[in-house]
Design a protein around this motif. Structure first.
Motif, PDB file in Angstrom:
ATOM      1  N   TRP A  37       0.845  -1.367  -0.074  1.00 45.56           N
ATOM      2  CA  TRP A  37       0.033  -0.028   0.022  1.00 45.56           C
ATOM      3  C   TRP A  37       0.902   1.129   0.062  1.00 45.56           C
ATOM      4  N   CYS A  40       1.834   1.623  -3.666  1.00 47.03           N
ATOM      5  CA  CYS A  40       0.749   2.098  -4.486  1.00 47.03           C
ATOM      6  C   CYS A  40       0.326   3.739  -4.131  1.00 47.03           C
ATOM      7  N   TRP A  51      -5.873  -3.542  -3.729  1.00 43.59           N
ATOM      8  CA  TRP A  51      -6.744  -2.576  -2.753  1.00 43.59           C
ATOM      9  C   TRP A  51      -8.209  -3.633  -2.214  1.00 43.59           C
TER      10      TRP A  51
END
Lengths: 182, 162
Positions: A37, A40, A51
């Motif tokens: 994450w 990203c 996600w």
């Protein structure tokens, strides 16, 4: 520079590295989702594969790492107790600079091929191989040699997860810059 | 499990000469440092301006290689969707990307190919530019589902030939 015109320094040693496995490294930690994450977020990548739990289960059988994070899984920590220096990724690149007495180097090309997806809990290991070392070349940067290095990566089950290939140019006499210096 | 709806291109929807929607981003000090740390790249030229200027001779800190790759991955999957699976990419770096640069990705489909295993591949040519200057040139080979039932991520071993 005392050896400015001698481009045979260390050449035999460097040539002996061709097609030999060097600098095997094992990732210092298990692959973890927090990094997925963070990576990203750094590029605002909203790919639902990373996600959406349900979609990841449906498409890839569960969470997988963003592909381009490959090299992150075997990069050493910035600091660890008892460690005096930070090991360098692409150590062969730096070995060539030193051995061939080429004080400057740039990475000119990079290629990555992806195998099995990397998943949370995986432990990635990697090994470098020098694939080629060119004759002496002169570019606008200076005079030196090109080299191609593979970093082949596997998971803890020895399943291939990817290969990075880096082309570097080590040289003397700095001119206009090109590529990223390393 | 319920089917999840999302946009994903199929192989048959893509043709040579198609262009990808451009992706623009105003690069900041924060985005460069965030990208370097996210990829575990601790080298100082990616977070220390004095070091970058004095040792690398660059205008400022500059974007590291894995972060350029991460932007590339986003650019491709923004276009193709989550079923798209990148098989390989290659790039040649020119000048550095620094804070204040408005970088723009543009891409084009160079070729399409179905391999012996029935996997549909598209070849892309992509450029990362700042203003009129092309900073990095990429090529990429990406697997797309051949139809709505296909899933490139299900391929492994001999069925995955990137």
């Amino acid at each position: 520079m005392p050896h400015n015109d001698d481009f045979t320094i260390g050449l035999n040693e460097a040539l002996s590295w061709l097609d030999q496995k060097r600098h095997a490294v094992v990732g210092e930690f298990d692959v973890e989702r927090g990094y997925f994450w963070t990576a990203c977020a750094a590029v605002q990548n909203g790919n639902p594969l990373y996600w959406d739990e349900q979609l990841a289960a449906q498409l890839t059988g569960g969470p997988t790492a963003p592909l381009t994070l490959l090299s992150a899984w075997f990069r050493p920590h910035y600091w660890m107790p008892g460690r005096d220096t930070i090991p360098l990724p692409w150590q062969t690149h730096f070995d060539l600079k030193e051995t061939l007495a080429l004080p400057e180097a740039v990475a000119t090309d990079s290629e990555v091929v992806f195998g099995e997806p990397i998943r949370p809990g995986d432990r990635i290991h990697c090994c470098e191989t020098l694939r080629s070392l060119s004759e002496v070349k002169t570019t606008k940067l200076g005079k030196g040699r090109f080299w191609v290095i593979d970093a082949v990566c596997h998971n803890q089950h020895d399943v291939w997860v990817g290969t990075e290939t880096m082309t570097g140019f080590g040289y003397r006499n700095v001119g206009a810059r090109q590529g990223q210096q390393g | 499990m319920n089917s999840i709806r999302y946009k994903s291109l199929t192989f048959e929807q893509v043709h040579v000469g198609d262009t990808l929607p451009p992706l623009a981003h105003e690069v900041t000090t924060t985005s460069i440092i965030l990208g370097a740390l996210a990829s575990r790249d601790w080298r100082p030229m990616h977070h220390d301006r004095d070091f970058a200027q004095q040792r690398n001779g660059t205008r400022d800190i500059f974007m590291n290689t894995p972060n350029q790759a991460a932007w590339l991955e986003r650019f491709i999957t923004d276009w193709a969707g989550p079923k798209a699976r990148i098989g390989r990419y290659k790039f040649r770096m020119g000048d550095s990307i620094c804070p204040g640069d408005n970088m723009v990705f543009n891409g084009e489909v160079l070729g399409t190919e179905m391999d012996e295993q029935g996997c549909g591949w598209v070849s892309l040519r992509i450029a990362l530019s700042v203003g009129s200057e092309e900073k990095t040139r990429f090529t990429a080979r990406v697997a797309l589902p051949v139809d709505e039932h296909d899933n490139p991520w299900a391929r492994s071993g001999d069925r995955w030939r990137p």
